[in-house]
Design a protein around this motif. Structure first.
Motif, PDB file in Angstrom:
ATOM      1  N   LYS A 171       0.812  -1.224   0.000  1.00 30.41           N
ATOM      2  CA  LYS A 171       0.000   0.000   0.000  1.00 30.41           C
ATOM      3  C   LYS A 171       0.843   1.272   0.000  1.00 30.41           C
ATOM      4  O   LYS A 171       0.427   2.296  -0.525  1.00 30.41           O
ATOM      5  CB  LYS A 171      -0.913   0.013   1.237  1.00 30.41           C
ATOM      6  CG  LYS A 171      -2.129  -0.884   1.104  1.00 30.41           C
ATOM      7  CD  LYS A 171      -3.099  -0.654   2.244  1.00 30.41           C
ATOM      8  CE  LYS A 171      -4.247  -1.653   2.138  1.00 30.41           C
ATOM      9  NZ  LYS A 171      -4.917  -1.867   3.416  1.00 30.41           N
ATOM     10  N   ALA A 172       2.018   1.227   0.610  1.00 31.17           N
ATOM     11  CA  ALA A 172       2.848   2.435   0.717  1.00 31.17           C
ATOM     12  C   ALA A 172       3.303   2.898  -0.670  1.00 31.17           C
ATOM     13  O   ALA A 172       3.686   2.080  -1.508  1.00 31.17           O
ATOM     14  CB  ALA A 172       4.070   2.150   1.589  1.00 31.17           C
ATOM     15  N   ALA A 173       3.302   4.217  -0.883  1.00 31.62           N
ATOM     16  CA  ALA A 173       3.851   4.754  -2.137  1.00 31.62           C
ATOM     17  C   ALA A 173       5.320   4.352  -2.268  1.00 31.62           C
ATOM     18  O   ALA A 173       5.829   4.147  -3.374  1.00 31.62           O
ATOM     19  CB  ALA A 173       3.705   6.267  -2.164  1.00 31.62           C
ATOM     20  N   GLY A 174       5.973   4.205  -1.115  1.00 29.16           N
ATOM     21  CA  GLY A 174       7.384   3.804  -1.119  1.00 29.16           C
ATOM     22  C   GLY A 174       7.624   2.451  -1.764  1.00 29.16           C
ATOM     23  O   GLY A 174       8.739   2.130  -2.173  1.00 29.16           O
ATOM     24  N   MET A 175       6.577   1.630  -1.865  1.00 28.22           N
ATOM     25  CA  MET A 175       6.683   0.313  -2.514  1.00 28.22           C
ATOM     26  C   MET A 175       6.568   0.433  -4.031  1.00 28.22           C
ATOM     27  O   MET A 175       7.038  -0.417  -4.775  1.00 28.22           O
ATOM     28  CB  MET A 175       5.518  -0.533  -2.026  1.00 28.22           C
ATOM     29  CG  MET A 175       5.767  -1.828  -1.303  1.00 28.22           C
ATOM     30  SD  MET A 175       7.308  -2.608  -1.436  1.00 28.22           S
ATOM     31  CE  MET A 175       6.833  -4.067  -2.314  1.00 28.22           C
ATOM     32  N   THR A 176       5.903   1.478  -4.496  1.00 27.21           N
ATOM     33  CA  THR A 176       5.663   1.656  -5.937  1.00 27.21           C
ATOM     34  C   THR A 176       6.815   2.408  -6.606  1.00 27.21           C
ATOM     35  O   THR A 176       7.036   2.292  -7.803  1.00 27.21           O
ATOM     36  CB  THR A 176       4.370   2.484  -6.142  1.00 27.21           C
ATOM     37  OG1 THR A 176       3.351   1.928  -5.335  1.00 27.21           O
ATOM     38  CG2 THR A 176       3.925   2.490  -7.586  1.00 27.21           C
ATOM     39  N   ALA A 177       7.532   3.190  -5.793  1.00 24.76           N
ATOM     40  CA  ALA A 177       8.499   4.147  -6.351  1.00 24.76           C
ATOM     41  C   ALA A 177       9.610   3.469  -7.146  1.00 24.76           C
ATOM     42  O   ALA A 177       9.994   2.332  -6.878  1.00 24.76           O
ATOM     43  CB  ALA A 177       9.104   4.961  -5.215  1.00 24.76           C
ATOM     44  N   ALA A 178      10.143   4.234  -8.112  1.00 29.63           N
ATOM     45  CA  ALA A 178      11.287   3.758  -8.887  1.00 29.63           C
ATOM     46  C   ALA A 178      12.579   3.944  -8.101  1.00 29.63           C
ATOM     47  O   ALA A 178      13.591   3.323  -8.426  1.00 29.63           O
ATOM     48  CB  ALA A 178      11.354   4.512 -10.208  1.00 29.63           C
ATOM     49  N   GLY A 179      12.562   4.805  -7.097  1.00 30.25           N
ATOM     50  CA  GLY A 179      13.738   4.986  -6.236  1.00 30.25           C
ATOM     51  C   GLY A 179      14.842   5.845  -6.846  1.00 30.25           C
ATOM     52  O   GLY A 179      15.979   5.819  -6.391  1.00 30.25           O
ATOM     53  N   MET A 180      14.485   6.636  -7.864  1.00 27.62           N
ATOM     54  CA  MET A 180      15.511   7.485  -8.482  1.00 27.62           C
ATOM     55  C   MET A 180      15.916   8.602  -7.533  1.00 27.62           C
ATOM     56  O   MET A 180      15.068   9.205  -6.873  1.00 27.62           O
ATOM     57  CB  MET A 180      14.968   8.111  -9.762  1.00 27.62           C
ATOM     58  CG  MET A 180      15.005   7.167 -10.921  1.00 27.62           C
ATOM     59  SD  MET A 180      14.636   8.047 -12.427  1.00 27.62           S
ATOM     60  CE  MET A 180      13.021   8.636 -12.064  1.00 27.62           C
ATOM     61  N   LEU A 181      17.215   8.869  -7.489  1.00 29.10           N
ATOM     62  CA  LEU A 181      17.727   9.996  -6.708  1.00 29.10           C
ATOM     63  C   LEU A 181      18.106  11.069  -7.733  1.00 29.10           C
ATOM     64  O   LEU A 181      19.268  11.308  -8.027  1.00 29.10           O
ATOM     65  CB  LEU A 181      18.925   9.555  -5.872  1.00 29.10           C
ATOM     66  CG  LEU A 181      18.655   8.333  -4.965  1.00 29.10           C
ATOM     67  CD1 LEU A 181      19.922   7.889  -4.245  1.00 29.10           C
ATOM     68  CD2 LEU A 181      17.548   8.623  -3.954  1.00 29.10           C
ATOM     69  N   ALA A 182      17.051  11.690  -8.296  1.00 25.66           N
ATOM     70  CA  ALA A 182      17.245  12.604  -9.431  1.00 25.66           C
ATOM     71  C   ALA A 182      17.394  14.030  -8.914  1.00 25.66           C
ATOM     72  O   ALA A 182      16.522  14.872  -9.089  1.00 25.66           O
ATOM     73  CB  ALA A 182      16.072  12.465 -10.398  1.00 25.66           C
ATOM     74  N   VAL A 183      18.539  14.260  -8.302  1.00 24.15           N
ATOM     75  CA  VAL A 183      18.730  15.528  -7.599  1.00 24.15           C
ATOM     76  C   VAL A 183      18.727  16.728  -8.551  1.00 24.15           C
ATOM     77  O   VAL A 183      18.274  17.809  -8.194  1.00 24.15           O
ATOM     78  CB  VAL A 183      19.999  15.436  -6.704  1.00 24.15           C
ATOM     79  CG1 VAL A 183      21.242  15.295  -7.529  1.00 24.15           C
ATOM     80  CG2 VAL A 183      20.095  16.588  -5.754  1.00 24.15           C
ATOM     81  N   PHE A 184      19.183  16.528  -9.774  1.00 20.08           N
ATOM     82  CA  PHE A 184      19.165  17.624 -10.753  1.00 20.08           C
ATOM     83  C   PHE A 184      17.896  17.601 -11.596  1.00 20.08           C
ATOM     84  O   PHE A 184      17.249  18.627 -11.776  1.00 20.08           O
ATOM     85  CB  PHE A 184      20.374  17.526 -11.685  1.00 20.08           C
ATOM     86  CG  PHE A 184      21.648  17.947 -11.032  1.00 20.08           C
ATOM     87  CD1 PHE A 184      22.027  19.279 -10.997  1.00 20.08           C
ATOM     88  CD2 PHE A 184      22.477  17.014 -10.440  1.00 20.08           C
ATOM     89  CE1 PHE A 184      23.201  19.675 -10.377  1.00 20.08           C
ATOM     90  CE2 PHE A 184      23.650  17.391  -9.820  1.00 20.08           C
ATOM     91  CZ  PHE A 184      24.017  18.725  -9.788  1.00 20.08           C
ATOM     92  N   ALA A 185      17.558  16.430 -12.120  1.00 16.68           N
ATOM     93  CA  ALA A 185      16.462  16.361 -13.088  1.00 16.68           C
ATOM     94  C   ALA A 185      15.137  16.827 -12.474  1.00 16.68           C
ATOM     95  O   ALA A 185      14.268  17.337 -13.173  1.00 16.68           O
ATOM     96  CB  ALA A 185      16.333  14.954 -13.645  1.00 16.68           C
ATOM     97  N   GLU A 186      14.982  16.673 -11.151  1.00 15.31           N
ATOM     98  CA  GLU A 186      13.733  17.096 -10.505  1.00 15.31           C
ATOM     99  C   GLU A 186      13.680  18.612 -10.304  1.00 15.31           C
ATOM    100  O   GLU A 186      12.640  19.163  -9.981  1.00 15.31           O
ATOM    101  CB  GLU A 186      13.568  16.390  -9.157  1.00 15.31           C
ATOM    102  CG  GLU A 186      13.239  14.916  -9.285  1.00 15.31           C
ATOM    103  CD  GLU A 186      11.882  14.659  -9.937  1.00 15.31           C
ATOM    104  OE1 GLU A 186      10.975  15.490  -9.777  1.00 15.31           O
ATOM    105  OE2 GLU A 186      11.743  13.644 -10.630  1.00 15.31           O
TER     106      GLU A 186
END
Ligand SMILES: Cc1cc2nc3c(=O)[nH]c(=O)nc-3n(C[C@H](O)[C@H](O)[C@H](O)COP(=O)(O)OP(=O)(O)OC[C@H]3O[C@@H](n4cnc5c(N)ncnc54)[C@H](O)[C@@H]3O)c2cc1C
Length: 342
Positions: free
Chosen positions: A38-53
């Motif tokens: 149920k957690a969104a944390g389970m669905t996430a791609a886990g990208m650490l897109a510090v610049f692209a975001e």
């Protein structure tokens, strides 16, 4: 201290790991099972897109993102999965007709933070040297500082670690009805703690009037004919997609961003857009097998920024929106430094 945590999603887990390191005793509550999704944390791609975001975010996200990137390796070492972290950079490309959009995107990043000057423009030879499978592209940018956490491994490993930890009691499938100063209430009773945290994500909507869900849909593909090793984005005037590689030629393709709290299965429109975009990135996806389609909602506040709300014996952390993995370690560190541990 004996600390109660309502919500064992991404933020709840990062918080629990930090508090255990400091010697506290924890009681955790979640309406889901420890291995549920149920957690969104389970669905996430886990990208650490510090610049692209940064294009659509404030520079505060950048600073917290950089701090989180520094903190992730120790968190993953604590639960024995150091190899769930990688920082080998990411790639952003576009179709030739969209190169102006691509250049504009990078210029926008460079105007926001000085460090973005390290983003490298790649020509066909440069792309092929880094990612041979993307050789059909002739213009891209390489962001060396970006990385990823294997989100699903993080969630599973934290469940294993927390369930077996002698200082943790985890109440599974218990819906928290209210979190108030030093108390967590469920099934008509309130339990008292030295301090409590409300990290229920979208589940805290009754207490945070401007909290909303932003729907996101992702595909999981098994693609033996594709060998891409870094998170790769494609810009497009209507939608932006990313390909996030996981071991054994498995890829997460995402993600839609829709102002809706509907968690029902993926729509035909989203599936057509995501799959046609990914096929246009690499024809090897034609024979990929669809192994999963997942929908969830990102807990988001009005300004799309995270919030730490500090009360008496109570801290609420929420609004991590599309940046949970990018921000959680730094936001938790900040919350603990101004709260019970100051
Ligand atoms: C499709 C998608 C892709 C994403 N990709 C990325 C990415 O690449 N990089 C990135 O940084 N971020 C990404 N994110 C964002 C990230 O997943 C979220 O920001 C993050 O999960 C929010 O963490 P949280 O702990 O606040 O909420 P959650 O992870 O949703 O956890 C909340 C927990 O609270 C529990 N809960 C809720 N209500 C109650 C209740 N009443 N009682 C008991 N328990 C309750 C839930 O069961 C859940 O376990 C993505 C999100 C989505 C949806």
């Amino acid at each position: 201290m004996h600390i109660g945590i309502a919500g064992v999603g991404l933020v709840g887990r990062v918080l629990a790991l930090n508090l255990l390191r400091q010697g506290h005793t924890l009681t955790l509550f979640d309406e889901d099972t420890a291995y549920g999704d149920k957690a969104a944390g389970m669905t996430a791609a886990g990208m650490l897109a510090v610049f692209a975001e940064l294009e659509s975010a404030e520079s505060a996200i950048f600073e917290h993102g950089q701090r989180s990137i520094a903190l992730w390796p120790a968190l993953l070492a604590q639960i024995g999965i150091e190899d769930a972290y990688s920082q080998e950079g990411s790639i952003i490309t576009a179709h030739p007709q969209d190169y102006a959009e691509l250049d504009h995107f990078i210029e926008a990043l460079k105007s926001k933070v000085e460090e973005a000057s390290e983003i490298e423009l790649l020509d066909k030879a440069g792309i092929t040297a880094l990612e041979p499978d993307l050789e059909q592209h002739s213009r891209a940018f390489f962001i060396p500082q970006e990385g990823q956490v294997d989100a699903q491994r993080f969630m599973k490993a934290t469940s294993d670690y927390l369930l077996s930890h002698p200082s943790v009691t985890w109440h599974q499938e218990i819906k928290v009805e209210e979190v108030k100063e030093g108390q967590i209430c469920f099934a008509g009773v309130c339990e008292t703690y030295d301090w409590v945290f409300d990290v229920r994500g979208l589940g805290a909507q009754d207490d945070m009037s401007d909290l909303r869900g932003v729907r996101g849909e992702v595909f999981w593909l098994d693609a033996p004919e594709v060998n891409i090793s870094r998170p790769t984005r494609m810009l497009h005037p209507r939608y932006k997609i990313y390909i996030v590689p996981r071991p054994n030629n498995r890829y997460i393709i995402g993600a839609t961003e829709i102002e809706s709290e509907d968690k029902s299965p993926m729509s035909v429109r989203s599936s057509l857009e995501l799959l046609s975009a990914v096929y246009s990135m690499h024809s090897g996806f034609a024979e990929a097998r669809i192994i999963n389609m997942v929908t969830n909602c990102r807990p988001t506040l009005k300004d799309n920024l995270p919030a730490i709300i500090q009360g008496e014996k109570l801290t609420c952390i929420n609004g991590l929106y599309r940046h949970g993995y990018l921000l959680a370690p730094a936001i938790v560190e900040e919350a603990l430094s101004k709260g019970i541990l100051k």
